[in-house]
Design an enzyme around this catalytic site. Structure first.
Site, PDB file in Angstrom:
ATOM      1  N   LYS A 185      72.807   5.961 -11.851  1.00 48.74           N
ATOM      2  CA  LYS A 185      72.471   5.928 -10.417  1.00 48.74           C
ATOM      3  C   LYS A 185      71.408   4.877 -10.141  1.00 48.74           C
ATOM      4  O   LYS A 185      71.328   4.357  -9.016  1.00 48.74           O
ATOM      5  CB  LYS A 185      72.053   7.324  -9.928  1.00 48.74           C
ATOM      6  CG  LYS A 185      70.748   7.865 -10.496  1.00 48.74           C
ATOM      7  CD  LYS A 185      69.564   7.603  -9.588  1.00 48.74           C
ATOM      8  CE  LYS A 185      68.268   7.993 -10.264  1.00 48.74           C
ATOM      9  NZ  LYS A 185      67.090   7.684  -9.428  1.00 48.74           N
ATOM     10  N   ASP A 237      71.562  12.343  -6.106  1.00 47.01           N
ATOM     11  CA  ASP A 237      70.314  11.581  -6.185  1.00 47.01           C
ATOM     12  C   ASP A 237      70.398  10.272  -5.388  1.00 47.01           C
ATOM     13  O   ASP A 237      69.468   9.466  -5.405  1.00 47.01           O
ATOM     14  CB  ASP A 237      69.993  11.271  -7.654  1.00 47.01           C
ATOM     15  CG  ASP A 237      68.500  11.076  -7.909  1.00 47.01           C
ATOM     16  OD1 ASP A 237      67.745  10.963  -6.936  1.00 47.01           O
ATOM     17  OD2 ASP A 237      68.103  11.027  -9.081  1.00 47.01           O
ATOM     18  N   SER A 247      62.232   4.155  -3.308  1.00 44.09           N
ATOM     19  CA  SER A 247      63.060   3.901  -4.486  1.00 44.09           C
ATOM     20  C   SER A 247      62.702   2.576  -5.141  1.00 44.09           C
ATOM     21  O   SER A 247      62.882   1.506  -4.548  1.00 44.09           O
ATOM     22  CB  SER A 247      64.541   3.892  -4.089  1.00 44.09           C
ATOM     23  OG  SER A 247      65.343   3.410  -5.149  1.00 44.09           O
ATOM     24  N   GLU A 267      64.290   0.998 -13.666  1.00 48.39           N
ATOM     25  CA  GLU A 267      65.050   1.301 -14.878  1.00 48.39           C
ATOM     26  C   GLU A 267      66.467   0.739 -14.837  1.00 48.39           C
ATOM     27  O   GLU A 267      67.045   0.406 -15.873  1.00 48.39           O
ATOM     28  CB  GLU A 267      65.115   2.825 -15.081  1.00 48.39           C
ATOM     29  CG  GLU A 267      63.863   3.435 -15.685  1.00 48.39           C
ATOM     30  CD  GLU A 267      63.775   3.251 -17.202  1.00 48.39           C
ATOM     31  OE1 GLU A 267      64.555   2.456 -17.762  1.00 48.39           O
ATOM     32  OE2 GLU A 267      62.912   3.899 -17.815  1.00 48.39           O
TER      33      GLU A 267
END
Length: 318
Positions: A185, A237, A247, A267
């Site tokens: 995600k 999510d 985010s 990430e």
């Protein structure tokens, strides 16, 4: 029950604060050289939250031996190095709970596999994943998450212990799917940020739909349940990753398109490399992930890469 949280970044500190607020005996570990830990020690706060005076901080790695549960929240690509540091402690009968999302690039290992490859067989591993931002949880805005493990006993104990009115926790049913979905995600989050940077935010609906389908195919090929991609680990999510101003991955993607640097950890930048390797190894086509990879690593122009996605062969949606 004694708990040590390793990682004094925004999420590790939030998790430690949360568990402490649930009247658990919690210690937060960070390196003495970490400016984040130094700030916490001197000011009892960071840019997101304030810690109560009763909250325990340590820079002594040896103290981890006292904990029954070790919660880890560090850069996923640094997990192996952390475990190398822990090996001299010869930890036994511990429960490792991973609160980060990623796939090891070099090996393609899921993070619980990295744990199991490096600790004594008497130890157990679990993941604690799902939506939520530090800024919102600290303000008391509730959310839902999921905990998963190969051990039903461990899973049940953790869910019953960590569940609260602030974080409603579900029992995970597919460790492979939950780990891959949670990691992937972040890649979709970068893609969303790229759309924002291009002024094409209205395409996020299509991104969400096709991104979930893409990840579900990979999960199935790896032996997981493809429906996991539609759960809290991934689709659940998306709001926090694809739309939220908090985010990191979305913001990174947006600024990358604009040619601006983003200093915080995203990430998805690392995960997309691992996704490319997994797609190749399992024979799964990952067009959105490949597009993100091409823009980030192959210097392909973002708009033309998006156009290539639109020129792909027309096929049934499912």
């Amino acid at each position: 029950m004694k708990i040590t949280v390793i990682g004094c970044g925004r999420w590790g500190t939030l998790i430690a604060w949360y568990l402490h607020s649930q009247n658990m005996e919690v210690t937060l570990y960070g390196r003495a050289s970490s400016h984040k830990m130094q700030q916490l020690q001197t000011e009892r706060k960071n840019e997101f939250l304030t810690l109560p005076d009763s909250f325990r901080l340590t820079t002594d790695l040896q103290s981890i031996k006292e904990a029954q549960i070790i919660v880890i929240s560090v850069n996923s690509q640094g997990l192996q190095a952390l475990l190398d540091e822990l090996k001299p402690l010869e930890l036994k009968d511990k429960l490792f709970v991973l609160c980060m999302k990623g796939i090891e690039i070099k090996t393609g290992r899921r993070l619980t596999q990295v744990i199991n490859d490096n600790v004594d067989f008497s130890n157990e591993a679990a993941v604690w994943i799902g939506p939520g931002h530090v800024q919102e949880l600290y303000r008391g805005i509730p959310n839902c998450m999921v905990i998963d493990s190969t051990s039903e006993q461990v899973k049940t104990m953790l869910v019953n212990t960590f569940n609260s009115d602030l974080i409603r926790i579900y029992y995970g049913q597919d460790l492979i799917g939950n780990e891959i979905g949670a990691a992937a995600k972040n890649v979709i989050g970068i893609a969303a940020g790229m759309l924002d940077g291009l002024g094409l935010s209205s395409l996020k609906g299509a991104l969400i739909s096709r991104g979930t389908r893409e990840v579900s195919r990979l999960i199935k090929a790896m032996g997981g349940n493809e429906l996991s991609a539609y759960g809290l680990c991934h689709l659940g999510d998306y709001e926090a990753t694809v739309f939220s101003p908090y985010s990191n991955n979305r913001r990174f993607g947006e600024l990358f398109i604009k040619g601006e640097k983003y200093e915080k950890l995203a990430e998805g930048y690392y995960t997309v490399k691992a996704m490319m390797n997994l797609g190749k190894n399992y024979g799964v086509e990952l067009p959105i992930s490949k597009a993100v990879y091409d823009v980030l690593y192959n210097q392909k122009e973002a708009k033309s890469t998006l156009d290539e996605l639109f020129r792909r062969t027309i096929k049934p949606e499912f």
